[in-house]
Motif scaffolding. Structure first.
Motif, PDB file in Angstrom:
ATOM      1  N   ARG A 184       0.737  -1.219   0.041  1.00 31.53           N
ATOM      2  CA  ARG A 184       0.128   0.169  -0.209  1.00 31.53           C
ATOM      3  C   ARG A 184       0.897   1.212  -0.053  1.00 31.53           C
ATOM      4  O   ARG A 184       1.851   1.184   0.664  1.00 31.53           O
ATOM      5  N   VAL A 185       0.439   2.133  -0.822  1.00 32.79           N
ATOM      6  CA  VAL A 185       1.342   3.528  -0.996  1.00 32.79           C
ATOM      7  C   VAL A 185       0.404   4.682  -0.628  1.00 32.79           C
ATOM      8  O   VAL A 185      -0.619   4.856  -1.237  1.00 32.79           O
ATOM      9  N   ASN A 186       0.931   5.447   0.262  1.00 34.05           N
ATOM     10  CA  ASN A 186       0.308   7.037   0.236  1.00 34.05           C
ATOM     11  C   ASN A 186       1.283   7.994  -0.079  1.00 34.05           C
ATOM     12  O   ASN A 186       2.656   7.801   0.391  1.00 34.05           O
ATOM     13  N   ALA A 187       1.003   8.822  -0.804  1.00 40.83           N
ATOM     14  CA  ALA A 187       1.831   9.880  -1.237  1.00 40.83           C
ATOM     15  C   ALA A 187       1.059  11.368  -1.115  1.00 40.83           C
ATOM     16  O   ALA A 187      -0.025  11.479  -1.334  1.00 40.83           O
ATOM     17  N   ILE A 188       1.790  12.334  -0.289  1.00 41.93           N
ATOM     18  CA  ILE A 188       1.295  13.660  -0.499  1.00 41.93           C
ATOM     19  C   ILE A 188       2.499  14.649  -0.807  1.00 41.93           C
ATOM     20  O   ILE A 188       3.748  14.366  -0.133  1.00 41.93           O
ATOM     21  N   ILE A 189       2.192  15.513  -1.344  1.00 46.00           N
ATOM     22  CA  ILE A 189       3.307  16.745  -2.127  1.00 46.00           C
ATOM     23  C   ILE A 189       3.055  18.095  -1.764  1.00 46.00           C
ATOM     24  O   ILE A 189       1.649  18.467  -1.343  1.00 46.00           O
ATOM     25  N   PRO A 190       3.882  19.166  -1.619  1.00 46.50           N
ATOM     26  CA  PRO A 190       3.536  20.500  -1.682  1.00 46.50           C
ATOM     27  C   PRO A 190       2.401  20.621  -2.447  1.00 46.50           C
ATOM     28  O   PRO A 190       2.463  20.384  -3.671  1.00 46.50           O
ATOM     29  N   PRO A 191       1.651  21.841  -2.085  1.00 43.26           N
ATOM     30  CA  PRO A 191       1.954  22.660  -1.043  1.00 43.26           C
ATOM     31  C   PRO A 191       1.403  22.077   0.306  1.00 43.26           C
ATOM     32  O   PRO A 191       1.238  22.732   1.361  1.00 43.26           O
ATOM     33  N   LEU A 192       0.613  20.602   0.336  1.00 38.43           N
ATOM     34  CA  LEU A 192       0.320  20.328   1.492  1.00 38.43           C
ATOM     35  C   LEU A 192       1.347  19.621   2.380  1.00 38.43           C
ATOM     36  O   LEU A 192       1.231  19.670   3.650  1.00 38.43           O
ATOM     37  N   ALA A 193       2.456  19.010   2.102  1.00 41.18           N
ATOM     38  CA  ALA A 193       3.481  18.631   2.642  1.00 41.18           C
ATOM     39  C   ALA A 193       4.625  19.713   2.720  1.00 41.18           C
ATOM     40  O   ALA A 193       5.229  19.805   1.630  1.00 41.18           O
ATOM     41  N   THR A 198       6.290  13.610   0.055  1.00 44.86           N
ATOM     42  CA  THR A 198       6.335  12.510   1.322  1.00 44.86           C
ATOM     43  C   THR A 198       5.545  11.269   0.802  1.00 44.86           C
ATOM     44  O   THR A 198       4.491  11.213   0.222  1.00 44.86           O
ATOM     45  N   LEU A 199       6.632  10.172   0.928  1.00 47.20           N
ATOM     46  CA  LEU A 199       5.926   8.829   0.432  1.00 47.20           C
ATOM     47  C   LEU A 199       5.871   7.753   1.783  1.00 47.20           C
ATOM     48  O   LEU A 199       6.814   7.690   2.427  1.00 47.20           O
ATOM     49  N   THR A 200       4.773   7.334   1.857  1.00 49.96           N
ATOM     50  CA  THR A 200       4.675   5.843   2.848  1.00 49.96           C
ATOM     51  C   THR A 200       4.170   4.800   2.109  1.00 49.96           C
ATOM     52  O   THR A 200       3.087   4.758   1.625  1.00 49.96           O
ATOM     53  N   ILE A 201       5.016   3.601   2.467  1.00 53.33           N
ATOM     54  CA  ILE A 201       4.666   2.381   1.995  1.00 53.33           C
ATOM     55  C   ILE A 201       4.654   1.254   2.954  1.00 53.33           C
ATOM     56  O   ILE A 201       5.514   1.018   3.684  1.00 53.33           O
ATOM     57  N   ARG A 202       3.259   0.753   2.936  1.00 55.94           N
ATOM     58  CA  ARG A 202       3.019  -0.289   3.888  1.00 55.94           C
ATOM     59  C   ARG A 202       3.143  -1.773   3.159  1.00 55.94           C
ATOM     60  O   ARG A 202       2.392  -1.847   2.312  1.00 55.94           O
ATOM     61  N   LYS A 203       4.083  -2.304   3.553  1.00 53.35           N
ATOM     62  CA  LYS A 203       4.676  -3.648   2.593  1.00 53.35           C
ATOM     63  C   LYS A 203       3.593  -4.704   3.371  1.00 53.35           C
ATOM     64  O   LYS A 203       3.320  -4.829   4.311  1.00 53.35           O
ATOM     65  N   PHE A 204       3.475  -5.614   2.238  1.00 54.80           N
ATOM     66  CA  PHE A 204       2.781  -6.869   2.850  1.00 54.80           C
ATOM     67  C   PHE A 204       3.691  -8.164   2.365  1.00 54.80           C
ATOM     68  O   PHE A 204       4.177  -8.277   1.039  1.00 54.80           O
ATOM     69  N   SER A 205       3.444  -9.163   3.038  1.00 56.98           N
ATOM     70  CA  SER A 205       4.272 -10.462   2.759  1.00 56.98           C
ATOM     71  C   SER A 205       3.720 -11.203   1.442  1.00 56.98           C
ATOM     72  O   SER A 205       2.328 -10.813   1.209  1.00 56.98           O
ATOM     73  N   GLU A 206       4.469 -11.550   0.477  1.00 56.62           N
ATOM     74  CA  GLU A 206       3.893 -12.257  -0.756  1.00 56.62           C
ATOM     75  C   GLU A 206       3.316 -13.333  -0.497  1.00 56.62           C
ATOM     76  O   GLU A 206       2.121 -13.771  -1.059  1.00 56.62           O
TER      77      GLU A 206
END
Length: 447
Positions: A184-193, A198-206
């Motif tokens: 799962r990926v969440n990204a937020i960029i200027p002007p908000l960040a 800013t990038l956040t990656i939640r990994k899951f086991s294959e």
């Protein structure tokens, strides 16, 4: 954004940056990045541009389906480095590092590619170009990985979201997406960040974790697993509650694995994360609005639609708004055995949150009517916590008994009792049955 576009932007940025840097170096000042300055930065940018010129650009955009491309790219980089080594002295160690970085840039997701491939890392947090954190063994750690600049981070974000038909720019500065492996990926960029992209990656086991894995990790006991398996097979409605990163989705996956294979399952998620091995599974995913701000499909739309799809089970990845009302109504109108998750710090808090989410649906319902819906619909609440040592445990399994006056009554069936810490400062304890679990199971048999 294609690789070519990103590199053109890099040429402009690097050109200005290097000009400023050289000017300051002559006067003995700092170049602005200090010890973080990459001595091979200019070389890597030049090699990357040359690589793009020599390799088919369309093939670079579709790396997932072209297994021969990696070999071709590696050979091209080696040849380019061989030519460069005639002009500059490059150690073998540096050559291997440069080759790996360019390969990650061309075929992977830039500097964070090794982190994505590391199975020990469960979460990646990019806070602008100069700060990359990871979560490993439940603990957050700062890495030494850095991006060139904001544009470099933005390029990686666009490389993730573009194949999914999502976009990110100033008019739409935040996005939820997923990697090809389901992370799962969440990204937020200027002007908000304000600190940069800013990038956040939640990994899951294959290979999704199973009940035996959670037992071996100490997240639940064998008795608890057998009890939950019985409850799922008996078609009880279950809510998994907990804080962010507490392991709710993992537990939801495990509970869903107990559903018999001959049942039709409809899963509903914001970003598809569940991995069910049953044969008859229909996966639904929300859709954000288009460039005109229209066409959005919400969780509530999908929950309502799922009722027309003849589901035996409805599994909702997470309720966080008005869809809670539709979910409760489904549970109360013959769709037994539904499972979902929600953010809450305790089973009692989960009930309060459900009340709030039902009110978010815009229906002017009295609180007592809402509580009666909740008490009638929900059978069990499984509370998952991430403890201070980073471990994740099911700390409570609670039965929703019904209403007494205006209050929903509950009864703890299993609890986790802390007993201190071991020599490695890990929390130790035991899972205890309150004695009411068997009474609860006996009442199921009577029904």
């Amino acid at each position: 954004m294609s690789l070519e576009t990103e590199e053109e932007g890099t040429k402009t940025t690097n050109g200005n940056g290097l000009a400023k840097s050289n000017k300051k170096d002559k006067s003995g000042g700092s170049n602005g990045t200090g010890s973080n300055e990459d001595p091979h930065r200019d070389l890597k940018s030049r090699l990357h541009r040359t690589l793009i010129d020599e390799i088919d650009k369309d093939a670079l955009k579709d790396t997932e389906s072209n297994k021969d491309l990696e070999k071709e790219v590696k050979e091209t980089i080696e040849n380019l480095l061989e030519e460069e080594s005639k002009r500059f002295s490059i150690s073998m160690k540096d050559r291997e590092k440069i080759q790996a970085e360019i390969l990650n840039e061309a075929l992977g997701f830039g500097p964070i590619t090794p982190l994505i491939e590391n199975s020990d890392i469960s979460e990646i947090m990019v806070n602008g170009p100069n700060q990359v954190y990871v979560e490993e063994d439940g603990k957050i750690k700062l890495t030494d990985i850095k991006f060139r600049d904001d544009q470099h981070v933005l390029h990686v974000i666009e490389k993730i979201v573009s194949p999914l038909g999502r976009r990110i720019d100033e008019s739409s500065p935040l996005v939820d997406a997923r990697l090809p492996d389901g992370s799962r990926v969440n990204a937020i960029i200027p002007p908000l960040a304000l600190t940069g992209p800013t990038l956040t990656i939640r990994k899951f086991s294959e290979d999704p974790l199973q009940a035996k894995d959670l037992i071996s990790f100490g997240s639940m006991s064998t008795e608890m697993a057998d009890f939950l398996k019985t409850c799922v097979k008996k078609r009880l409605n279950i809510v998994v509650s907990g804080g962010t990163g507490s392991g709710k989705t993992t537990t939801l996956n495990v509970l869903s694995s107990f559903i018999p294979k001959d049942e039709r399952i409809v899963t509903i998620e914001d970003a598809a994360e569940l991995s069910l091995h049953q044969d008859h599974v229909v996966t639904l995913e929300t859709r954000p609005p288009n460039m005109e701000g229209k066409g959005a499909i919400t969780m509530r739309d999908l929950v309502s639609n799922s009722l027309r799809m003849r589901p035996d089970r409805i599994v909702v990845g997470e309720v966080r708004g008005g869809e809670a009302l539709d979910m409760l109504q489904a549970m109360n109108t013959g769709h037994d055995g539904s499972i979902t998750t929600g953010h809450a710090n305790s089973p009692r808090d989960m009930l309060s949150r459900l009340e709030t989410m039902v009110l978010m649906a815009g229906m002017d319902l009295p609180i007592r009517a809402i509580r009666e819906q909740i008490a009638s619909a929900i059978d069990l609440i499984v509370q998952q916590d991430r403890l201070e040592d980073g471990s994740r445990k099911i700390v409570k399994v609670s039965e929703v008994q019904g209403m007494e006056g205006d209050v929903i009554t509950m009864q703890d069936l299993f609890t986790f009792k802390r007993e201190g810490r071991d020599s490695k400062n890990k929390i130790i304890g035991s899972f205890e049955s309150t004695g009411f679990a068997q009474v609860f199971l006996d009442s199921l048999k009577d029904k």
